[in-house]
Design a protein around this motif. Sequence first.
Motif, PDB file in Angstrom:
ATOM      1  N   LEU A 271      51.124   1.747 -23.477  1.00 10.01           N
ATOM      2  CA  LEU A 271      51.002   0.403 -22.937  1.00 10.01           C
ATOM      3  C   LEU A 271      49.952   0.382 -21.821  1.00 10.01           C
ATOM      4  CD1 LEU A 271      54.789  -0.505 -22.656  1.00 10.01           C
ATOM      5  CD2 LEU A 271      53.234  -1.082 -24.508  1.00 10.01           C
ATOM      6  N   ILE A 272      49.241  -0.716 -21.719  1.00 10.75           N
ATOM      7  CA  ILE A 272      48.279  -0.912 -20.638  1.00 10.75           C
ATOM      8  C   ILE A 272      48.828  -1.999 -19.731  1.00 10.75           C
ATOM      9  CG2 ILE A 272      45.896  -1.426 -20.030  1.00 10.75           C
ATOM     10  CD1 ILE A 272      45.079  -0.672 -22.842  1.00 10.75           C
ATOM     11  N   ASN A 273      49.192  -1.619 -18.517  1.00 12.70           N
ATOM     12  CA  ASN A 273      49.841  -2.552 -17.585  1.00 12.70           C
ATOM     13  C   ASN A 273      51.067  -3.206 -18.215  1.00 12.70           C
ATOM     14  OD1 ASN A 273      47.715  -1.898 -15.951  1.00 12.70           O
ATOM     15  ND2 ASN A 273      46.901  -3.976 -15.747  1.00 12.70           N
ATOM     16  N   GLY A 274      51.705  -2.484 -19.136  1.00 19.79           N
ATOM     17  CA  GLY A 274      52.913  -2.995 -19.783  1.00 19.79           C
ATOM     18  C   GLY A 274      52.672  -3.767 -21.054  1.00 19.79           C
ATOM     19  N   TYR A 275      51.431  -3.847 -21.542  1.00 15.70           N
ATOM     20  CA  TYR A 275      51.109  -4.644 -22.728  1.00 15.70           C
ATOM     21  C   TYR A 275      50.642  -3.737 -23.870  1.00 15.70           C
ATOM     22  CZ  TYR A 275      51.391  -8.341 -19.315  1.00 15.70           C
ATOM     23  OH  TYR A 275      51.840  -9.182 -18.337  1.00 15.70           O
ATOM     24  N   PRO A 276      51.114  -4.008 -25.096  1.00 17.77           N
ATOM     25  CA  PRO A 276      50.810  -3.128 -26.238  1.00 17.77           C
ATOM     26  C   PRO A 276      49.456  -3.424 -26.876  1.00 17.77           C
ATOM     27  CG  PRO A 276      52.302  -4.864 -26.942  1.00 17.77           C
ATOM     28  CD  PRO A 276      52.089  -5.066 -25.457  1.00 17.77           C
ATOM     29  N   LEU A 277      48.393  -3.032 -26.195  1.00 15.94           N
ATOM     30  CA  LEU A 277      47.046  -3.245 -26.701  1.00 15.94           C
ATOM     31  C   LEU A 277      46.565  -2.009 -27.455  1.00 15.94           C
ATOM     32  CD1 LEU A 277      45.380  -4.972 -23.607  1.00 15.94           C
ATOM     33  CD2 LEU A 277      46.531  -6.023 -25.563  1.00 15.94           C
ATOM     34  N   ILE A 278      45.852  -2.239 -28.540  1.00 12.47           N
ATOM     35  CA  ILE A 278      45.331  -1.144 -29.350  1.00 12.47           C
ATOM     36  C   ILE A 278      44.313  -0.363 -28.533  1.00 12.47           C
ATOM     37  CG2 ILE A 278      44.058  -0.560 -31.451  1.00 12.47           C
ATOM     38  CD1 ILE A 278      45.064  -3.266 -32.589  1.00 12.47           C
ATOM     39  N   SER A 279      44.426   0.938 -28.549  1.00 12.66           N
ATOM     40  CA  SER A 279      43.456   1.770 -27.837  1.00 12.66           C
ATOM     41  C   SER A 279      42.086   1.639 -28.483  1.00 12.66           C
ATOM     42  CB  SER A 279      43.892   3.231 -27.872  1.00 12.66           C
ATOM     43  OG  SER A 279      42.876   4.076 -27.363  1.00 12.66           O
ATOM     44  N   TYR A 358      29.338   0.009 -18.634  1.00 12.23           N
ATOM     45  CA  TYR A 358      30.360   0.833 -19.260  1.00 12.23           C
ATOM     46  C   TYR A 358      31.416   0.031 -20.018  1.00 12.23           C
ATOM     47  CZ  TYR A 358      28.148   4.069 -16.069  1.00 12.23           C
ATOM     48  OH  TYR A 358      27.217   4.818 -15.399  1.00 12.23           O
ATOM     49  N   ASP A 359      31.247  -1.262 -20.101  1.00 12.28           N
ATOM     50  CA  ASP A 359      32.166  -2.107 -20.863  1.00 12.28           C
ATOM     51  C   ASP A 359      31.822  -1.968 -22.343  1.00 12.28           C
ATOM     52  OD1 ASP A 359      33.538  -4.220 -22.130  1.00 12.28           O
ATOM     53  OD2 ASP A 359      33.496  -5.433 -20.312  1.00 12.28           O
ATOM     54  N   ALA A 360      32.723  -1.350 -23.108  1.00 15.82           N
ATOM     55  CA  ALA A 360      32.437  -1.064 -24.524  1.00 15.82           C
ATOM     56  C   ALA A 360      32.150  -2.328 -25.315  1.00 15.82           C
ATOM     57  CB  ALA A 360      33.602  -0.300 -25.143  1.00 15.82           C
ATOM     58  N   ASN A 456      40.794  -5.941 -19.505  1.00 12.59           N
ATOM     59  CA  ASN A 456      39.547  -5.305 -19.102  1.00 12.59           C
ATOM     60  C   ASN A 456      39.617  -3.778 -19.234  1.00 12.59           C
ATOM     61  OD1 ASN A 456      37.674  -4.203 -16.648  1.00 12.59           O
ATOM     62  ND2 ASN A 456      36.839  -6.056 -17.563  1.00 12.59           N
ATOM     63  N   ARG A 457      40.735  -3.174 -18.856  1.00 12.63           N
ATOM     64  CA  ARG A 457      40.878  -1.719 -18.904  1.00 12.63           C
ATOM     65  C   ARG A 457      40.723  -1.175 -20.320  1.00 12.63           C
ATOM     66  NH1 ARG A 457      44.349   1.356 -14.850  1.00 12.63           N
ATOM     67  NH2 ARG A 457      44.312   0.102 -12.944  1.00 12.63           N
ATOM     68  N   THR A 466      41.894   4.299 -13.071  1.00 16.34           N
ATOM     69  CA  THR A 466      40.738   3.601 -12.511  1.00 16.34           C
ATOM     70  C   THR A 466      40.569   2.257 -13.204  1.00 16.34           C
ATOM     71  OG1 THR A 466      39.207   4.621 -14.081  1.00 16.34           O
ATOM     72  CG2 THR A 466      39.567   5.762 -11.979  1.00 16.34           C
ATOM     73  N   SER A 467      39.884   1.372 -12.556  1.00 13.34           N
ATOM     74  CA  SER A 467      39.641   0.046 -13.123  1.00 13.34           C
ATOM     75  C   SER A 467      38.305  -0.462 -12.651  1.00 13.34           C
ATOM     76  CB  SER A 467      40.747  -0.932 -12.705  1.00 13.34           C
ATOM     77  OG  SER A 467      40.444  -2.246 -13.123  1.00 13.34           O
ATOM     78  N   ALA A 468      37.671  -1.274 -13.498  1.00 16.85           N
ATOM     79  CA  ALA A 468      36.414  -1.900 -13.099  1.00 16.85           C
ATOM     80  C   ALA A 468      36.658  -3.066 -12.152  1.00 16.85           C
ATOM     81  CB  ALA A 468      35.670  -2.386 -14.344  1.00 16.85           C
ATOM     82  N   LEU A 469      37.923  -3.498 -12.054  1.00 19.06           N
ATOM     83  CA  LEU A 469      38.271  -4.648 -11.237  1.00 19.06           C
ATOM     84  C   LEU A 469      39.047  -4.205  -9.999  1.00 19.06           C
ATOM     85  CD1 LEU A 469      39.489  -7.033 -14.087  1.00 19.06           C
ATOM     86  CD2 LEU A 469      37.258  -7.045 -12.966  1.00 19.06           C
ATOM     87  N   THR A 470      38.866  -4.939  -8.922  1.00 23.09           N
ATOM     88  CA  THR A 470      39.580  -4.675  -7.677  1.00 23.09           C
ATOM     89  C   THR A 470      40.250  -5.956  -7.218  1.00 23.09           C
ATOM     90  OG1 THR A 470      37.912  -3.036  -7.041  1.00 23.09           O
ATOM     91  CG2 THR A 470      39.399  -3.828  -5.312  1.00 23.09           C
ATOM     92  N   TYR A 471      41.561  -5.928  -7.099  1.00 23.21           N
ATOM     93  CA  TYR A 471      42.313  -7.154  -6.795  1.00 23.21           C
ATOM     94  C   TYR A 471      41.860  -7.806  -5.495  1.00 23.21           C
ATOM     95  CZ  TYR A 471      46.090 -10.193  -5.315  1.00 23.21           C
ATOM     96  OH  TYR A 471      46.803 -11.272  -4.868  1.00 23.21           O
ATOM     97  N   SER A 472      41.487  -7.020  -4.509  1.00 18.26           N
ATOM     98  CA  SER A 472      41.134  -7.572  -3.202  1.00 18.26           C
ATOM     99  C   SER A 472      39.949  -8.526  -3.256  1.00 18.26           C
ATOM    100  CB  SER A 472      40.837  -6.441  -2.211  1.00 18.26           C
ATOM    101  OG  SER A 472      39.744  -5.653  -2.674  1.00 18.26           O
TER     102      SER A 472
END
Length: 573
Positions: A271-279, A358-360, A456-457, A466-472
């Motif tokens: 899971l990505i952040n709790g969501y079942p997204l295909i790798s 780096y965004d595929a 996005n991840r 790591t993430s390309a996004l920063t919540y702040s």
Amino acid sequence: MKLQNILILSFFNLLIFCSCSDFLEVKPLDQIVLDNFWDEESDVENVMAGCYLAMQSQEWIDRAIIWGEARSENLMGGERISDDTNMGNIVQENINSYNAYSTWAPFYDVINRCNTILLYAPKVAERDPNYTQSELRATIAEASAVRDLCYFYLIRTFRDVPFSTQPFIEDTQTMDLPATPFHEVLDSITNDLERVINDAVRFYPETKPVYQTSRITQDAIHAMLCDMYLWKQDYERAVEHADAVLQSKLRAYNEEAERVGGVSSGRVDRLINGYPLISDVMATGNYYGRAFYDIFVTGNSSESIFELYFDDNQSSFPNKSISLRFGSQDKGNGTLCPSDIVANDISDGQFAIYLNRYDARSWECISRNATSQVVAKYASQDATVNITTNPYTAYYGQRWPQERCHANWIIYRLTDVMLMKAEALTLMADSTNSGTLGDEGLALLRQAFTLVDAVNRRSYGNSLTTSALTYSRYTTKTSMLNLVYDERNRELMFEGKRWFDLVRRSMREGNTNYLVSQAGRKYTNNKSAAESRLKLLDAIFWPYNEEELKVNKHLVQNSAFGSGDKSIFEISE
């Protein structure tokens, strides 16, 4: 074709489908006598199949692409644009009432088919004892949802449209209806879907796995309602329906994981952040493109909610609209291609669309070479991104041949719903009297960010550290809303979503400032004229086609387009 003619013809056309081995593979008969047709459940099923078949037509999918995407900053005229003057006018924001793509007949054709089913199906249930009441209710839910989806496309494109829930089956019926206001149609279709949603099929038989994503289900209706409530600005209801979809997908993931005795579910590694997204990571880890292949090439993926199915065999007709618009193996490039701002976003270092190189998705969706840039999403049979090179490099499978393109057309998928929920959560964040967000508002933004970050991840290889996004960077309502819209554009590019997103925001804000700032980025020629045109709120919708105005005296042309006799400006040579 004029609306009054298409509605009559669609009734007779929908009766030329006979029973077949598969719901989605319909064979025509020469003639069926009306009086002997509506006798048993299979008759209803075959007409329902005809509704989907009509949605698979080139004319229907053409409009889903053109109405939803072509006027946005994502697309411009491609190599074959000279073959299509009407398309050339659209991408340069030079639309008038004579443009062929302003005809709405393919959508009213489907609407009339659905209305006919809703009229006759109850009568069939009275005649056929094997056609149960629960099956009848499921039919009514399915036909209602397909009809309401078509109306939803129409009002997002034209704003006010003729609206009827009665079929036109006799030439004595009055069909020159006045346009019903946007919000009245939207209220009608949302109320209709809320009424039927619990009667819709939740799961189709395991023997028909394609049905689960290529026919209407409860999940599909939840996705539609989530979308519609965004337009109604009822954000709590939008979140409720989004959650229904997300819970359904997570439940399916957990059931599959339990069945196989591990955390892996099909193509979903974790899971990505709790969501079942295909790798998106290939088996070696040095290549991305697995999610692209599952979602856009194979189709009917675990993330799919509703898509139009094109079976990959010699006897099935192709998705010709993809080949004509985005290009094909045998006919070359299409009438549309990625705009310069999209295609050059990485190479010129502007990063106006993507956050970095780096965004595929920036490599998977667009095929670039020294002489051209073409849409790879839907049109190519593979896209593999090599992440060991700097910058990344991508390898594409051959594009589909024009007569063998079997790319499904996706209408709703999981990440779309996730991002719609993020938009709704952001808009629910109310400011305090001082104009700042309180704790509740910030909590909503945090939830919205988690959804955006998950989407996005995935495009960065599912990294959980790591993430390309920063919540702040997104702690104000406006900055988070802009992030949601940017991520929707990156994730759903070329899928017929972007222009509708821009129109929705314009209607909510009461001006087109954001739309102009985004869509205007693609223009080089006639930039000032196009942007000036789009400053008019009326102009972001389409004109009624001139032929409709001739036969329907109740229609009043969109004031931004006047009589339609003249172009606003001439296309530059």
